[in-house]
Scaffold this active site. Structure first.
Site, PDB file in Angstrom:
ATOM      1  CB  SER A   8      36.464  82.514  20.087  1.00 41.47           C
ATOM      2  OG  SER A   8      38.009  82.907  20.251  1.00 41.47           O
ATOM      3  CG  HIS A  33      37.590  78.565  22.834  1.00 44.85           C
ATOM      4  ND1 HIS A  33      37.698  77.278  22.994  1.00 44.85           N
ATOM      5  CD2 HIS A  33      38.566  79.249  22.104  1.00 44.85           C
ATOM      6  CE1 HIS A  33      38.864  76.872  22.167  1.00 44.85           C
ATOM      7  NE2 HIS A  33      39.397  78.243  21.873  1.00 44.85           N
ATOM      8  CG  ASP A  35      41.944  80.898  21.511  1.00 40.89           C
ATOM      9  OD1 ASP A  35      42.028  79.708  21.635  1.00 40.89           O
ATOM     10  OD2 ASP A  35      40.983  81.438  21.156  1.00 40.89           O
ATOM     11  CG  MET A  37      47.493  82.185  21.655  1.00 40.08           C
ATOM     12  SD  MET A  37      47.243  82.859  20.124  1.00 40.08           S
ATOM     13  CE  MET A  37      45.706  82.621  19.926  1.00 40.08           C
ATOM     14  CG  HIS A  66      42.856  76.411  22.320  1.00 39.28           C
ATOM     15  ND1 HIS A  66      42.790  76.908  21.229  1.00 39.28           N
ATOM     16  CD2 HIS A  66      43.926  75.209  22.354  1.00 39.28           C
ATOM     17  CE1 HIS A  66      43.196  76.291  20.223  1.00 39.28           C
ATOM     18  NE2 HIS A  66      44.010  75.448  21.037  1.00 39.28           N
ATOM     19  CG  MET A  68      47.035  77.310  20.970  1.00 44.19           C
ATOM     20  SD  MET A  68      45.972  78.647  19.905  1.00 44.19           S
ATOM     21  CE  MET A  68      44.956  79.216  21.141  1.00 44.19           C
ATOM     22  CG  MET A 137      43.514  73.237  16.436  1.00 41.01           C
ATOM     23  SD  MET A 137      42.710  74.449  17.397  1.00 41.01           S
ATOM     24  CE  MET A 137      43.026  76.138  16.335  1.00 41.01           C
ATOM     25  CG  ASP A 175      39.518  76.724  18.238  1.00 35.53           C
ATOM     26  OD1 ASP A 175      38.846  77.682  17.749  1.00 35.53           O
ATOM     27  OD2 ASP A 175      40.271  76.824  19.157  1.00 35.53           O
TER      28      ASP A 175
HETATM   29  C1  DX5 Z   1      42.610  80.327  16.603  1.00 36.39           C
HETATM   30  C2  DX5 Z   1      41.853  79.994  17.922  1.00 36.39           C
HETATM   31  C3  DX5 Z   1      40.310  80.215  17.472  1.00 36.39           C
HETATM   32  C4  DX5 Z   1      39.818  81.401  16.814  1.00 36.39           C
HETATM   33  C5  DX5 Z   1      38.649  80.904  16.263  1.00 36.39           C
HETATM   34  O1  DX5 Z   1      43.958  79.873  16.947  1.00 36.39           O
HETATM   35  O2  DX5 Z   1      42.136  79.248  18.711  1.00 36.39           O
HETATM   36  O3  DX5 Z   1      39.436  80.200  18.799  1.00 36.39           O
HETATM   37  O4  DX5 Z   1      39.534  82.548  17.782  1.00 36.39           O
HETATM   38  O5  DX5 Z   1      38.216  82.078  15.438  1.00 36.39           O
HETATM   39  P1  DX5 Z   1      37.751  82.169  13.947  1.00 36.39           P
HETATM   40  O6  DX5 Z   1      36.013  81.989  13.601  1.00 36.39           O
HETATM   41  O7  DX5 Z   1      37.777  83.753  13.562  1.00 36.39           O
HETATM   42  O8  DX5 Z   1      38.592  81.327  13.235  1.00 36.39           O
HETATM   43 ZN    ZN Z   2      41.025  78.244  20.471  1.00 35.83          ZN
END
Ligand code: DX5
Ligand code: ZN
Length: 218
Positions: A8, A33, A35, A37, A66, A68, A137, A175
């Site tokens: 991540s 990965h 993210d 958002m 990913h 979101m 999730m 995740d």
């Molecule tokens: C949360 C993210 C994850 C997050 C996981 O919305 O999608 O990828 O970074 O990190 P940890 O291990 O801190 O939960």
């Molecule tokens: Zn994620």
């Protein structure tokens, strides 16, 4: 199925990023990965196109997107998606899920649906034939550093059953709060791709190598 690691990037220390990416390659990290958002679908805003374009030049490691966001079908067009990448969109995000999945497939990427903790797996059964896998999730999407919500293993088990009965290459990603203490349980339930954030890698970049190597030995 082979256990795979997806790091991540929202959790990774940005100092010496080029060296960190080289270390990921040397230690066989399977995916980065990312993210994404939009500040609407989740109350956080991060990881954009410029960063991903820089990563594309810096490493050959495939990207595990990913999304979101409220409307993945349009937002994903802004990103440099390639064959071999994973592109995950949330089933809760919009009505145009099938449209977005078609766009993802047209780019040669693997199309994945993410389910938030409050979404039951039976609500996506009609979509399973359109996708390459599901991302379960384990925390509420949006922030790192949360604890795993109870009851998520049952969802993974349901999907493992689907894999056994229908498609042996169907993958199950997990995740949020993936930790050395829950990897075995999650894998036994059926998970095969693990997103490594702060819970697995910690916050000290000096420990990343050791923790990544330990992941494959758990
Ligand atoms: C949360 C993210 C994850 C997050 C996981 O919305 O999608 O990828 O970074 O990190 P940890 O291990 O801190 O939960
Ligand atoms: Zn994620």
């Amino acid at each position: 199925m082979k256990r795979q690691l997806s790091v991540s990037m929202m959790c990774i220390d940005y100092g010496n990023l080029s060296e960190t990416l080289k270390m990921f390659e040397d230690n066989h990290v399977d995916y980065l990965h990312i993210d994404i958002m939009d500040g609407h679908f989740v109350p956080n805003l991060m990881l954009g196109t410029t960063y991903v374009e820089w990563l594309r030049k810096a490493t050959k490691i495939p990207i595990d997107f990913h999304f979101m966001v409220e409307n993945a079908a349009t937002d994903l067009e802004w990103f440099p998606i390639r064959e071999g990448d994973i592109v995950t969109i949330h089933v809760e995000s919009s009505w145009s899920i099938l449209n977005a999945l078609t766009v993802i497939k047209s780019k040669g990427a693997k199309a994945v649906l993410a389910v938030g903790p409050q979404t039951p797996i039976p609500s996506i059964v009609h979509l399973l034939d359109y996708i390459d896998g599901v991302c379960v999730m384990l925390v509420i999407p949006g922030f790192s550093g949360q604890s795993m919500i109870r009851g998520m293993e049952e969802k993974i088990e349901y999907l493992r059953q689907y894999r056994m009965e229908n498609r042996e290459d169907f993958f199950i990603e997990v995740d949020g709060h993936v930790h050395r203490n829950n990897i075995r349980t999650l894998e036994k339930a059926g998970a095969n791709i693990f997103v490594a954030g702060t819970s697995l890698l910690g916050v000290n970049p000096k420990e990343y190598v050791e923790r990544i190597q330990a992941f494959y030995d758990i």
